[in-house]
Design an enzyme around this catalytic site. Structure first.
Site, PDB file in Angstrom:
ATOM      1  N   HIS A  46       0.809  -1.214   0.000  1.00 40.50           N
ATOM      2  CA  HIS A  46       0.000   0.000   0.000  1.00 40.50           C
ATOM      3  C   HIS A  46       0.847   1.270   0.000  1.00 40.50           C
ATOM      4  O   HIS A  46       0.325   2.360  -0.227  1.00 40.50           O
ATOM      5  CB  HIS A  46      -0.909   0.022   1.245  1.00 40.50           C
ATOM      6  CG  HIS A  46      -1.895  -1.103   1.284  1.00 40.50           C
ATOM      7  ND1 HIS A  46      -1.857  -2.086   2.243  1.00 40.50           N
ATOM      8  CD2 HIS A  46      -2.922  -1.413   0.467  1.00 40.50           C
ATOM      9  CE1 HIS A  46      -2.836  -2.948   2.021  1.00 40.50           C
ATOM     10  NE2 HIS A  46      -3.498  -2.570   0.953  1.00 40.50           N
ATOM     11  N   GLU A  93      -3.088   2.903   2.212  1.00 40.86           N
ATOM     12  CA  GLU A  93      -2.647   3.466   0.934  1.00 40.86           C
ATOM     13  C   GLU A  93      -2.853   4.970   0.915  1.00 40.86           C
ATOM     14  O   GLU A  93      -1.974   5.733   0.505  1.00 40.86           O
ATOM     15  CB  GLU A  93      -3.413   2.819  -0.224  1.00 40.86           C
ATOM     16  CG  GLU A  93      -3.001   3.389  -1.579  1.00 40.86           C
ATOM     17  CD  GLU A  93      -3.847   2.855  -2.722  1.00 40.86           C
ATOM     18  OE1 GLU A  93      -4.232   3.655  -3.594  1.00 40.86           O
ATOM     19  OE2 GLU A  93      -4.120   1.639  -2.738  1.00 40.86           O
ATOM     20  N   THR A 136      -6.184   3.430  -5.500  1.00 40.67           N
ATOM     21  CA  THR A 136      -6.131   2.501  -6.639  1.00 40.67           C
ATOM     22  C   THR A 136      -7.305   1.537  -6.683  1.00 40.67           C
ATOM     23  O   THR A 136      -7.671   1.048  -7.753  1.00 40.67           O
ATOM     24  CB  THR A 136      -4.833   1.677  -6.599  1.00 40.67           C
ATOM     25  OG1 THR A 136      -4.745   0.997  -5.336  1.00 40.67           O
ATOM     26  CG2 THR A 136      -3.619   2.571  -6.788  1.00 40.67           C
ATOM     27  N   SER A 148     -10.033  -5.461   3.758  1.00 38.70           N
ATOM     28  CA  SER A 148      -9.446  -5.093   2.479  1.00 38.70           C
ATOM     29  C   SER A 148     -10.378  -4.159   1.721  1.00 38.70           C
ATOM     30  O   SER A 148     -11.540  -4.470   1.494  1.00 38.70           O
ATOM     31  CB  SER A 148      -9.177  -6.351   1.646  1.00 38.70           C
ATOM     32  OG  SER A 148      -8.878  -6.006   0.311  1.00 38.70           O
ATOM     33  N   ASN A 176     -10.266  -3.234  -1.515  1.00 38.94           N
ATOM     34  CA  ASN A 176     -10.712  -3.695  -2.831  1.00 38.94           C
ATOM     35  C   ASN A 176     -11.731  -4.814  -2.708  1.00 38.94           C
ATOM     36  O   ASN A 176     -12.640  -4.941  -3.524  1.00 38.94           O
ATOM     37  CB  ASN A 176      -9.513  -4.113  -3.699  1.00 38.94           C
ATOM     38  CG  ASN A 176      -8.857  -5.394  -3.226  1.00 38.94           C
ATOM     39  OD1 ASN A 176      -9.322  -6.483  -3.529  1.00 38.94           O
ATOM     40  ND2 ASN A 176      -7.764  -5.275  -2.486  1.00 38.94           N
TER      41      ASN A 176
END
Length: 652
Positions: free
Chosen positions: A72, A124, A162, A218, A220
């Site tokens: 990250h 991140e 991202t 997480s 994502n």
């Protein structure tokens, strides 16, 4: 049964690169540390710990060894600390994240303010913020971005986490661009993330049940879950096969599976293998003897609930502002105070009674304790949104209560819907302190509505101007030349005073303020004075009204010749000095001049040598000119001294 596995499921390039970097470092002799979890997956973290890799959140106390930076990424200060300590660095930062660091670093050095679209708590985003000295604006929702108030003349640079959802990113960027003029946008969403999310959306739209495998922390993985949940109500998020209840699947189900970027391939393989085996066994052993179990019979007589349903229930208890609702389901529903109303001051105990029927939205069928989580606020919001849509379409006014004052404006709640009213739309005049509106009920129009983006903007400016114009028209229609009206002095200038007549200003020119001579309107008026004036002229086309203050009383000059005949001795007050004499007020609006030669029976250099403002003196009227509004006076003759008859003393 059919199982569809997303091709993009599992480790992405950046995660795989970071994992390989750690395993390669283990072969050395140094102590190995990862700065934070190398990826968001507890199983991977535990496996690395078993191999002697320590996960740390601070470099303090570490004097030797190798630091592996998480995928990250980290802020610039972490690199500086590691280098100062002389520790080795293995940079496991994802190349896509590293690119964001470079963008932020360069743009910040060039004077841009940084905006990060993402979760401020995510490592991140924390790392990205570290490349602009932790000064970035961070938004993860439209509501947060709604409060963004850009500085005039500033340049803003936008980057994005991202793993962020592309559609929400676009919505937030559009909102930012509507507020700021100089904005540079970098779409830094990882291409692998976009592919994974697109594939998840396609599969979840065509299956009966959807499984998202990945760590619940997480980012994502959670984005995948949100996307799939939107398309497939029966979407589950599991971390390992142990989290999966196999009895919820049917032999005829079409099942989709995807996995987050931090999910190891072995876990995905285990889930698919176990599901296939269990469901095949269930098909082989299934029997249909025509008899229903007790649970099946019970379920037939109970309401079936699904997340997202709107149902009607009965209030059975209110305790600590938490409402229990009977839904006819096997479990009662619960409305927490936060889900009761959009108005934070609303109290269920003040508005509801046991036995009341109430419409609710099902948030979750089982909260883990067997209760059904409900929301009244959602129902209120959905109904309110329809009302707002109608008001927008038909240009109707709505009424909302101001609950918050935020940067750039205020928030008003209309039937449970939060509406943003920019400061420029709160009034038709500048308002320095918007907090005066908090708690007030205001009427306004909906001037912008985008339901998909939940962007609702209200405006009062046009409404207020329309009302003001209606008042002006009414006032213009009621005014008659020569009539007397009352008003309040609203503003004073060098040429006159403006009087508020109840919604429109009229002007009293300085020449219409007094029958006497004045040099400044402030001599007789001040702001806030209540006055009665005469209407001299009304020009609706130009929006002008001429007023007279002096015409309220008769013109004293009309009778001045009779009241102050030549040769008479009268009293007056010294009101003004000029180099050539002094003006004496005989009555309000009528004054005369004592020339400097008529002040005393001696040479006078300045009137101030003999007189002072406010003195009440006797004067003799020498001449009256009512047309020119002039009266000549003499103090020395009133004092009984006649210069012409004064004789010089005889010489001895």
């Amino acid at each position: 049964m059919e199982i569809l596995l997303a091709k993009s499921a599992g480790f992405c390039f950046g995660v795989n690169r970071a994992i390989e970097a750690v395993y390669k470092a283990i072969d050395g002799k140094d102590d190995i540390y990862t700065y934070g979890p190398i990826i968001h997956n507890k199983i991977v973290t535990k496996e690395l710990e078993s191999k002697g890799v320590k996960c740390v959140d601070t470099i303090d106390g570490i004097e030797k060894g190798t630091i592996v930076l998480r995928s990250h990424g980290v802020g610039k200060n972490i690199y500086d600390i590691i280098n100062e300590k002389g520790l080795k660095i293995i940079d496991g930062t994802c190349p896509f994240v590293k690119k964001i660091h470079d963008i932020v670093n360069d743009e910040y050095k060039n004077g841009a303010r940084i905006i990060i679209i993402g979760d401020r708590e995510h490592p991140e985003v924390i790392g990205i913020n570290g490349w602009c000295e932790n000064s970035a604006f961070i938004f993860k929702s439209l509501d947060e971005a709604e409060n963004f108030a850009p500085e005039e003349g500033k340049k803003y640079t936008v980057v994005v986490q991202t793993t962020f959802r592309k559609s929400l990113f676009d919505d937030i960027v559009n909102l930012i661009k509507s507020k700021a003029y100089n904005v540079s946008v970098f779409n830094t969403i990882c291409s692998a993330t976009s592919t994974r999310q697109k594939e998840a959306a396609e599969i979840s739209s065509s299956v009966d049940k959807m499984i998202v495998i990945g760590d619940k922390k997480s980012s994502n993985t959670q984005k995948l879950y949100e996307i799939c949940k939107k398309n497939c109500e029966n979407t589950l998020n599991i971390e390992t096969i142990s989290d999966l209840l196999l009895n919820i699947f049917d032999k005829n189900d079409k099942i989709g599976i995807t996995a987050g970027a931090s999910t190891p391939p072995a876990i995905i393989k285990e889930v698919i293998g176990t599901m296939s085996e269990a469901l095949n066994d269930a098909v082989k052993n299934s029997k249909d003897d025509g008899e229903l179990s007790f649970q099946q019979l019970l379920d037939e007589h109970l309401v079936t609930l699904h997340t997202g349903d709107i149902v009607t229930g009965t209030v059975i208890q209110i305790s600590n502002e938490e409402v229990s609702v009977n839904l006819g389901y096997k479990s009662d529903g619960i409305i927490t105070k936060s889900e009761y109303s959009s108005d934070p001051n609303a109290l269920p105990s003040k508005e509801l009674n046991v036995g009341d029927k109430i419409d609710v939205y099902v948030l979750r069928v089982n909260d883990g304790d067997g209760n059904v989580l409900l929301s009244r606020k959602r129902v209120e919001s959905m109904k309110g949104l329809d009302d707002i849509q109608k008001a927008y379409d038909e240009n109707l006014t709505v009424e909302g209560k101001v609950t918050d004052v935020v940067k750039g404006g205020i928030i008003a709640v209309v039937n449970g819907i939060r509406v943003f009213i920019p400061s420029s739309q709160v009034s038709n005049k500048f308002v320095d302190d918007l907090s005066v509106f908090k708690g007030q009920n205001l009427e306004f129009n909906i001037i912008e509505l985008d339901r998909s983006k939940r962007r609702i903007i209200g405006g009062r400016k046009a409404l207020i101007e329309k009302e003001a114009q209606a008042k002006k028209d009414a006032i213009f229609a009621s005014l008659e030349i020569g009539s007397k009206v009352k008003g309040t002095v609203s503003r004073i200038t060098d040429f006159g005073a403006f009087v508020n007549l109840g919604g429109i200003d009229g002007l009293i020119h300085i020449s219409e303020m007094s029958w006497g001579r004045i040099t400044n309107p402030r001599e007789i008026l001040k702001e806030g004075d209540e006055v009665e004036v005469v209407v001299l002229d009304v020009n609706k086309e130009k929006g002008k009204i001429s007023l007279s203050l002096k015409n309220v009383t008769p013109n004293p000059w009309l009778s001045a010749a009779d009241k102050y005949p030549a040769g008479s001795i009268v009293e007056g007050k010294v009101v003004r000095m000029v180099p050539f004499g002094a003006f004496i007020e005989l009555e309000p609006g009528v004054d005369g001049l004592v020339h400097i030669s008529q002040i005393a029976n001696k040479h006078v250099v300045k009137p101030e040598d003999e007189l002072k403002i406010g003195d009440v003196i006797k004067v003799k009227v020498l001449e009256v000119n009512t047309e020119a509004k002039k009266i000549s006076l003499s103090k020395k003759e009133a004092d009984g001294v006649d210069v012409e008859k004064t004789e010089e003393p005889a010489a001895e």
